[in-house]
Design an enzyme around this catalytic site. Structure first.
Site, short mmCIF file in Angstrom:
data_model
loop_
_atom_site.label_atom_id
_atom_site.label_comp_id
_atom_site.label_asym_id
_atom_site.label_seq_id
_atom_site.Cartn_x
_atom_site.Cartn_y
_atom_site.Cartn_z
N GLY A 92 0.78 -1.22 0.00
CA GLY A 92 0.00 0.00 0.00
C GLY A 92 0.82 1.27 0.00
O GLY A 92 1.81 1.40 -0.72
N ILE A 93 0.39 2.23 0.81
CA ILE A 93 1.07 3.52 0.88
C ILE A 93 2.53 3.36 1.27
O ILE A 93 3.43 3.98 0.69
CB ILE A 93 0.34 4.46 1.87
CG1 ILE A 93 -1.02 4.87 1.29
CG2 ILE A 93 1.19 5.69 2.17
CD1 ILE A 93 -1.89 5.65 2.26
N ARG A 108 15.57 -5.32 -4.52
CA ARG A 108 17.00 -5.66 -4.61
C ARG A 108 17.38 -6.01 -6.04
O ARG A 108 18.47 -5.66 -6.51
CB ARG A 108 17.33 -6.83 -3.69
CG ARG A 108 17.42 -6.49 -2.21
CD ARG A 108 18.14 -7.59 -1.46
NE ARG A 108 18.05 -7.41 -0.02
CZ ARG A 108 17.24 -8.09 0.77
NH1 ARG A 108 16.44 -9.02 0.26
NH2 ARG A 108 17.22 -7.87 2.07
N VAL A 131 5.21 -2.29 15.49
CA VAL A 131 5.48 -0.94 15.97
C VAL A 131 4.91 -0.67 17.36
O VAL A 131 5.33 0.27 18.04
CB VAL A 131 4.96 0.12 14.98
CG1 VAL A 131 5.69 0.04 13.66
CG2 VAL A 131 3.45 0.03 14.79
N GLY A 140 -0.16 1.24 10.26
CA GLY A 140 -1.42 1.46 10.94
C GLY A 140 -2.46 0.43 10.55
O GLY A 140 -2.27 -0.33 9.59
N TYR A 170 -10.43 4.85 15.37
CA TYR A 170 -9.43 5.14 14.34
C TYR A 170 -9.21 6.64 14.22
O TYR A 170 -8.06 7.12 14.22
CB TYR A 170 -9.90 4.56 13.01
CG TYR A 170 -9.01 4.88 11.83
CD1 TYR A 170 -7.82 4.19 11.62
CD2 TYR A 170 -9.37 5.87 10.91
CE1 TYR A 170 -7.00 4.47 10.53
CE2 TYR A 170 -8.57 6.15 9.82
CZ TYR A 170 -7.39 5.46 9.64
OH TYR A 170 -6.59 5.75 8.55
N LYS A 224 -5.72 8.75 15.00
CA LYS A 224 -5.09 9.57 13.96
C LYS A 224 -5.10 11.05 14.34
O LYS A 224 -4.19 11.80 13.96
CB LYS A 224 -5.79 9.34 12.63
CG LYS A 224 -5.54 7.96 12.04
CD LYS A 224 -4.07 7.71 11.72
CE LYS A 224 -3.87 6.42 10.93
NZ LYS A 224 -2.44 6.21 10.55
#
Length: 250
Positions: free
Chosen positions: A15-16, A49, A62, A90, A153, A157
């Protein structure tokens, strides 16, 4: 940026996050991609790579400070001091407020807010020593406009935005800038999962309500990250850079 730097991107396997990893790799930087998705992490790292990138894939949770600290020790040993951090990792889920249990609430905060705290704080010694650093957090439009059935959520945020602004003031004297990007609708595997589960509308439907009538892409967000990490953004800090096609203007 005038030379290769060490970049850490959390949630970097898809994703992002993957879009951000690819963008910094293209600029010639050494990138540590951190994620909990081990198989996907190794797969994407192998592709990069093969294209000549200097990539360090690390399995990291995290929400666990020890996991972050251990990963950063490997980054420093294999790539060098950390100069740029993109705190992107997230989770998101749709659930009515009355159905949010304490455990569900805590998990959202642990990953989406406390995870940013860990990711950023553990990198600061390198940046302070260098007198230069770039911190970019990925927040959400939900923090700006609210979100139906995602109060936990949006709250997490929103905390990311507040943390970003506070750190920008605290770290400016050390040559470190801190900014946040709150995406709105972005075409990612997470969005696809929500659509498949029936908790997120099809992107083509949402696009009809966006002034620039398309969903965002990971590269749209990555391009903003590249700018915020550049020397050209040395006088930009504490800002909320909305990359959302005009879906939220405020």
């Amino acid at each position: 940026m005038s030379s290769s730097k060490v970049v850490v991107v959390t949630g970097g396997a898809s994703g992002i996050g993957l879009g951000i990893v690819k963008r910094f790799v293209q600029q010639g930087h050494r990138v540590a991609m951190l994620d909990v998705q081990e198989a996907l992490l190794e797969k994407e790292a192998a592709v990069l790579r093969g294209q000549g990138a200097i990539i360090l894939p690390l399995v990291v949770n995290v929400a666990d400070r020890t996991s972050i600290d251990d990963a950063y020790a490997k980054v420093r040993a294999e790539l060098g001091p950390i100069a740029i951090v993109v705190a992107n990792a997230g989770i998101s889920e749709s659930i009515g407020f009355d159905d949010i249990t304490v455990d569900i609430w805590q998990r959202m905060i642990d990953i989406n807010l406390t995870g940013v705290f860990h990711t950023v704080q553990a990198a600061l010694p390198d940046m302070r020593q260098a007198g230069w650093g770039r911190i970019i957090t990925i927040s959400s439009q939900a923090a700006q406009s609210g979100a139906m059935d995602r109060a936990h959520y949006a709250a997490a945020k929103s905390g990311v935005i507040g943390l970003t602004r506070s750190l920008a003031r605290e770290l400016a004297a050390h040559g470190i800038t801190v900014n946040t990007i709150p995406p709105s609708v972005v075409a990612t595997p997470m969005a696809d999962q929500g659509i498949a589960a029936g908790t997120f509308p099809p992107l083509e439907i949402i696009a009809q309500h966006i002034p620039i009538p398309r969903p965002g892409t990971p590269d749209d967000i990555a391009a903003a990250c590249e700018y915020l990490a550049s020397d050209g953004a040395s006088y930009v800090t504490g800002q909320v850079l909305a990359v959302n096609g005009g879906m939220f203007i405020g």
